[in-house]
Design an enzyme around this catalytic site. Structure first.
Site, PDB file in Angstrom:
ATOM      1  N   THR A   1      34.163 -21.181  57.069  1.00 33.13           N
ATOM      2  CA  THR A   1      33.732 -20.201  58.061  1.00 33.13           C
ATOM      3  C   THR A   1      32.747 -19.208  57.464  1.00 33.13           C
ATOM      4  O   THR A   1      31.712 -18.885  58.066  1.00 33.13           O
ATOM      5  CB  THR A   1      34.958 -19.447  58.616  1.00 33.13           C
ATOM      6  OG1 THR A   1      35.846 -20.376  59.227  1.00 33.13           O
ATOM      7  CG2 THR A   1      34.535 -18.414  59.646  1.00 33.13           C
TER       8      THR A   1
ATOM      9  N   ASP B   1      29.605 -24.630  60.402  1.00 32.42           N
ATOM     10  CA  ASP B   1      30.680 -23.722  60.811  1.00 32.42           C
ATOM     11  C   ASP B   1      31.671 -24.404  61.747  1.00 32.42           C
ATOM     12  O   ASP B   1      32.839 -24.019  61.815  1.00 32.42           O
ATOM     13  CB  ASP B   1      30.068 -22.496  61.494  1.00 32.42           C
ATOM     14  CG  ASP B   1      31.109 -21.486  61.920  1.00 32.42           C
ATOM     15  OD1 ASP B   1      31.912 -21.073  61.067  1.00 32.42           O
ATOM     16  OD2 ASP B   1      31.147 -21.112  63.106  1.00 32.42           O
TER      17      ASP B   1
ATOM     18  N   ASP C   1      35.227 -25.815  60.270  1.00 32.43           N
ATOM     19  CA  ASP C   1      36.371 -25.070  59.745  1.00 32.43           C
ATOM     20  C   ASP C   1      37.678 -25.502  60.403  1.00 32.43           C
ATOM     21  O   ASP C   1      38.718 -25.601  59.755  1.00 32.43           O
ATOM     22  CB  ASP C   1      36.163 -23.565  59.884  1.00 32.43           C
ATOM     23  CG  ASP C   1      35.841 -23.149  61.320  1.00 32.43           C
ATOM     24  OD1 ASP C   1      35.796 -24.023  62.211  1.00 32.43           O
ATOM     25  OD2 ASP C   1      35.625 -21.939  61.541  1.00 32.43           O
TER      26      ASP C   1
ATOM     27  N   ARG D   1      42.859 -28.480  60.096  1.00 36.87           N
ATOM     28  CA  ARG D   1      43.773 -29.544  60.536  1.00 36.87           C
ATOM     29  C   ARG D   1      44.046 -30.523  59.405  1.00 36.87           C
ATOM     30  O   ARG D   1      45.170 -31.023  59.263  1.00 36.87           O
ATOM     31  CB  ARG D   1      43.188 -30.256  61.751  1.00 36.87           C
ATOM     32  CG  ARG D   1      43.252 -29.423  63.025  1.00 36.87           C
ATOM     33  CD  ARG D   1      42.815 -30.220  64.233  1.00 36.87           C
ATOM     34  NE  ARG D   1      41.384 -30.538  64.199  1.00 36.87           N
ATOM     35  CZ  ARG D   1      40.440 -29.730  64.674  1.00 36.87           C
ATOM     36  NH1 ARG D   1      40.757 -28.554  65.191  1.00 36.87           N
ATOM     37  NH2 ARG D   1      39.174 -30.079  64.627  1.00 36.87           N
TER      38      ARG D   1
ATOM     39  N   ASP E   1      37.191 -16.436  62.279  1.00 36.59           N
ATOM     40  CA  ASP E   1      36.158 -17.289  62.860  1.00 36.59           C
ATOM     41  C   ASP E   1      35.489 -16.581  64.040  1.00 36.59           C
ATOM     42  O   ASP E   1      34.252 -16.559  64.140  1.00 36.59           O
ATOM     43  CB  ASP E   1      36.789 -18.607  63.305  1.00 36.59           C
ATOM     44  CG  ASP E   1      35.745 -19.590  63.821  1.00 36.59           C
ATOM     45  OD1 ASP E   1      34.716 -19.763  63.153  1.00 36.59           O
ATOM     46  OD2 ASP E   1      35.965 -20.164  64.899  1.00 36.59           O
TER      47      ASP E   1
ATOM     48  N   ASP F   1      31.617 -15.262  64.128  1.00 36.91           N
ATOM     49  CA  ASP F   1      30.750 -15.824  65.166  1.00 36.91           C
ATOM     50  C   ASP F   1      29.961 -14.723  65.864  1.00 36.91           C
ATOM     51  O   ASP F   1      28.781 -14.884  66.178  1.00 36.91           O
ATOM     52  CB  ASP F   1      31.581 -16.590  66.203  1.00 36.91           C
ATOM     53  CG  ASP F   1      32.006 -17.960  65.713  1.00 36.91           C
ATOM     54  OD1 ASP F   1      31.483 -18.405  64.662  1.00 36.91           O
ATOM     55  OD2 ASP F   1      32.859 -18.577  66.368  1.00 36.91           O
TER      56      ASP F   1
END
Length: 231
Positions: free
Chosen positions: A24, A58, A61, A66, A79, A83
């Protein structure tokens, strides 16, 4: 379809030791650096390419999280926060160009409007969720806004007539429509939540059932005014 592409890349990044938060940060820093370096210099196409690369990076992430089983609330918060910074940097770099090298006050003002309205689109959703309701409607989510601005800015350097100005006007219109959509959606959902809460407390609507008409504590729905309300 997107997951089939991002999942293998996410596993690869996880294997080399990158954490979701690092991904991120790299994506956000790359977008900010590309926007504030290339756009003010008038290198609109190069800046758009660099920004696009880091925006796509980006997106990984979540796939890394996961793959590592490391999805956290703070990761989602970080995040979203970065952003907003990245989006602001893109429009700030473009605004800088219009004020300095581009010498176009009208488009500078339009860019400023897009910057502010973009924040409002995100803020309304966050505030609604803070009040306990979901608000994800609108024609201008972050992905759509990025596509419009990056494509129009990149093509603008090649002299395509009116594409940059047109892209900014489209973005401004989409953002304004989204703000109105989210305000109306939030109002409706908050009214529904308030109505449901009153019903659970055994307070029936005092009128035709419209949540906006007020409520009476009389379960029978009596139209007689309470003694304390008489003047």
């Amino acid at each position: 379809m997107v997951s089939r592409i991002t999942a293998p890349l996410g596993r690869s990044l996880a294997r080399i030791g990158l954490t979701p938060n690092i991904v991120t940060l790299i994506g956000a820093v790359g977008v900010v650096a590309g926007a504030l370096y290339f756009y003010p210099r008038g290198e609109l196409y190069a800046g758009s390419v660099v920004i696009t690369v880091f925006v796509l990076f980006d997106m990984l992430d979540g796939a890394v999280a996961r793959a590592q089983g490391a999805e956290t609330a703070f990761g989602a918060f970080l995040d979203s926060t970065l952003d907003r910074i990245a989006d602001a940097a893109i429009l700030a770099g473009l605004l800088w160009w219009f004020i300095d090298g581009g010498d176009d006050p009208l488009l500078a003002g339009l860019t400023l409007f897009c910057l502010i309205s973009g924040f409002m689109v995100s803020y309304i959703k966050a505030r609604a969720e803070g009040l306990g309701v979901n608000c994800d409607v609108g024609v201008a989510e972050r992905t759509e806004r990025l596509i419009v601005i990056l494509v129009s800015v990149a093509l603008g350097e090649f002299g395509v007539p009116y594409v940059l100005a047109g892209g900014l006007w489209v973005l401004a219109g989409m953002s304004l429509i989204t703000i109105l959509q989210r305000l109306l959606e939030t109002r409706a959902r908050l009214n529904e939540a308030d109505y449901a809460q009153k019903r659970e407390q055994g307070r029936e609507p005092a009128g035709d059932g419209d949540p906006g008409q007020g409520y009476s504590d009389d379960p029978g729905g009596s139209a007689e005014p309470a003694p304390g309300n008489q003047r």
